[in-house]
Motif scaffolding. Structure first.
Motif, mmCIF file in Angstrom:
data_model
loop_
_atom_site.group_PDB
_atom_site.id
_atom_site.type_symbol
_atom_site.label_atom_id
_atom_site.label_comp_id
_atom_site.label_asym_id
_atom_site.label_seq_id
_atom_site.Cartn_x
_atom_site.Cartn_y
_atom_site.Cartn_z
ATOM 1 N N GLY A 55 0.797 -1.218 0.000
ATOM 2 C CA GLY A 55 0.000 0.000 0.000
ATOM 3 C C GLY A 55 0.826 1.263 0.000
ATOM 4 N N LEU A 56 2.126 1.128 0.125
ATOM 5 C CA LEU A 56 3.020 2.280 0.235
ATOM 6 C C LEU A 56 4.220 2.060 -0.668
ATOM 7 C CD1 LEU A 56 3.200 4.860 2.187
ATOM 8 C CD2 LEU A 56 4.895 3.516 3.440
ATOM 9 N N THR A 57 4.687 3.132 -1.285
ATOM 10 C CA THR A 57 5.924 3.088 -2.064
ATOM 11 C C THR A 57 6.787 4.274 -1.671
ATOM 12 O OG1 THR A 57 4.800 2.049 -3.933
ATOM 13 C CG2 THR A 57 6.931 3.064 -4.382
ATOM 14 N N VAL A 58 8.026 4.008 -1.337
ATOM 15 C CA VAL A 58 8.974 5.067 -0.990
ATOM 16 C C VAL A 58 9.691 5.519 -2.255
ATOM 17 C CG1 VAL A 58 11.098 5.620 0.270
ATOM 18 C CG2 VAL A 58 9.301 4.277 1.377
ATOM 19 N N VAL A 59 9.738 6.825 -2.468
ATOM 20 C CA VAL A 59 10.471 7.407 -3.588
ATOM 21 C C VAL A 59 11.451 8.429 -3.017
ATOM 22 C CG1 VAL A 59 10.337 8.789 -5.705
ATOM 23 C CG2 VAL A 59 8.562 7.098 -5.219
ATOM 24 N N ILE A 60 12.723 8.228 -3.310
ATOM 25 C CA ILE A 60 13.771 9.163 -2.895
ATOM 26 C C ILE A 60 14.259 9.847 -4.164
ATOM 27 C CG2 ILE A 60 16.004 9.397 -1.744
ATOM 28 C CD1 ILE A 60 15.382 6.616 -0.447
ATOM 29 N N ILE A 61 14.080 11.161 -4.258
ATOM 30 C CA ILE A 61 14.348 11.874 -5.506
ATOM 31 C C ILE A 61 15.217 13.099 -5.255
ATOM 32 C CG2 ILE A 61 12.114 13.072 -5.273
ATOM 33 C CD1 ILE A 61 12.037 13.192 -8.371
ATOM 34 N N ARG A 62 16.190 13.309 -6.134
ATOM 35 C CA ARG A 62 17.051 14.481 -6.037
ATOM 36 C C ARG A 62 16.235 15.736 -6.360
ATOM 37 N NH1 ARG A 62 21.256 13.143 -9.668
ATOM 38 N NH2 ARG A 62 20.492 14.754 -11.093
ATOM 39 N N LYS A 63 16.416 16.787 -5.601
ATOM 40 C CA LYS A 63 15.538 17.948 -5.688
ATOM 41 C C LYS A 63 15.586 18.646 -7.039
ATOM 42 C CE LYS A 63 15.469 18.977 -0.729
ATOM 43 N NZ LYS A 63 15.840 19.961 0.336
ATOM 44 N N ASP A 64 16.717 18.600 -7.720
ATOM 45 C CA ASP A 64 16.805 19.296 -9.016
ATOM 46 C C ASP A 64 15.944 18.627 -10.088
ATOM 47 O OD1 ASP A 64 19.166 17.312 -8.794
ATOM 48 O OD2 ASP A 64 19.005 17.660 -10.954
ATOM 49 N N LEU A 65 15.452 17.423 -9.799
ATOM 50 C CA LEU A 65 14.592 16.717 -10.753
ATOM 51 C C LEU A 65 13.109 17.062 -10.563
ATOM 52 C CD1 LEU A 65 16.282 13.193 -10.679
ATOM 53 C CD2 LEU A 65 16.693 15.080 -12.257
#
Length: 362
Positions: free
Chosen positions: A204-214
């Motif tokens: 039910g949950l997905t973690v997304v770690i994303i660089r801020k410039d994207l």
């Protein structure tokens, strides 16, 4: 009740300490007299849980300050669409998808709805064993916007242990079956994402770690629930989040910290997988078809040399207190998933059963 060990690939086993805490708090969370499943996601108490969970995962993974952490809906498959929709300026932009197996290929097929992905096959088979080409030999295009790959294929039990070094590219990794199982250098990636039901908690949950410039305004109209900028601007709560899944993840993060962090967890995971692989390799009854350099620590497929015994193995394993050992329908055989919550005791019991079974049917 006999102790049961669950080797399912996902949804997977949870730490017993976490399950006991869920049971204890289920009807009365934070002494509020109501369940965490009933509380508003806008309440002061849940907002504090959200902030704590975000800080805990940042601590565990040593996430740099120029990254955002999102808790999203839709499983990892939703990210197969979200990634090209958020990152590409035109449908003709060049992107590379590294094909290591079922999940990596599934991501590439989904991306075809939004662009023309270049699928790069890096899997080989030599002497009956599958292996992956070293990253230095990947035929990556010089003009590709991003490179997508899956470090661990849960179905085939194939893993990539090298860290990508494409410094001029956006590297994206589907870490659904590995995130939080070992340390990772987040700074080498533009996006790391993972569905929760392996090492993070429940489905039910997905973690997304994303660089801020994207985090830019996408080129096209896309569903708001898949728009990374909207999700960041709304602290992952553009709509009602999967509160129970988020709560369980928060408990897992704290459990991992109590275990000593990811270096210690990785050491335990290595010990478990080595124990099982050694049992397979020393047997004339079972075999694994992945090269040692690419064997997964998380998902260990193995096969009986006499596959007519497969169904008997599965039935008798359940009676022995072992569940979730059936291999994926695509490849057959057996598969033991050794996620963080699986104990060495569970692996030892599996190996004990395998030995008894081989002696019985040899």
């Amino acid at each position: 009740m006999n102790k049961i060990f669950n080797f399912s690939a996902g949804p997977s086993t949870l730490p017993k300490q976490v399950l006991r805490q869920i049971k204890k708090e289920l009807y009365n969370w934070k002494n509020m007299g109501i369940s965490v499943m009933e509380i508003s996601h806008r309440s002061e108490e849940f907002l504090q849980l959200m902030q704590d969970a975000k800080q805990d995962i940042c601590d565990l993974l040593d996430i740099p300050e120029n990254y955002e952490v999102l808790f999203c809906h839709g499983g990892a498959r939703a990210q197969f669409s979200a990634i090209p929709m958020n990152l590409l300026k035109t449908s003709s932009d060049n992107v590379d998808y590294i094909n290591t197996g079922y999940w990596a290929y599934s991501a590439a097929i989904e991306a075809k709805k939004y662009c023309d992905p270049r699928i790069i096959n890096v899997s080989n088979k030599k002497n009956g064993l599958y292996n992956i080409q070293p990253i230095s030999k990947w035929d990556v295009a010089t003009n590709s916007i991003y490179i997508h790959y899956c470090p661990n294929e849960t179905i085939d039990g194939i893993a990539i242990y090298e860290t990508p070094n494409f410094y001029d590219k956006i590297v994206i990794a589907d870490c659904s079956s590995t995130l939080l199982s070992s340390p990772i250098n987040i700074s080498r990636f533009g996006i790391v994402y993972a569905a929760a039901q392996k090492n993070i908690g429940i489905a039910g949950l997905t973690v997304v770690i994303i660089r801020k410039d994207l985090l830019k305004i996408p080129r096209q109209e896309i569903p708001s629930i898949l728009n990374y900028k909207i999700l960041v601007d709304n602290c992952s709560m553009f709509n009602t989040p999967a509160t129970m899944s988020w709560y369980v993840a928060s408990l897992i993060f704290k459990w991992l910290k109590k275990q000593g962090g990811l270096k210690k967890i990785n050491k335990r995971n290595q010990e478990k997988s080595d124990f099982l692989y050694n049992a397979i390799d020393s047997s004339n009854f079972y075999f694994n078809n992945v090269d040692v350099s690419n064997r997964s620590c998380m998902n260990v497929p193995f096969f009986l040399k006499n596959n007519k015994l497969d169904n008997i193995f599965l039935k008798e394993s359940i009676c022995f207190g072992l569940r979730g050992l059936q291999g994926h329908r695509i490849v057959g055989g057996m598969r033991a998933s050794l996620y963080n919550a699986m104990t060495l005791e569970g692996v030892q019991k599996l190996v004990e059963f395998m030995k008894l079974f081989s002696e019985k049917y040899s």
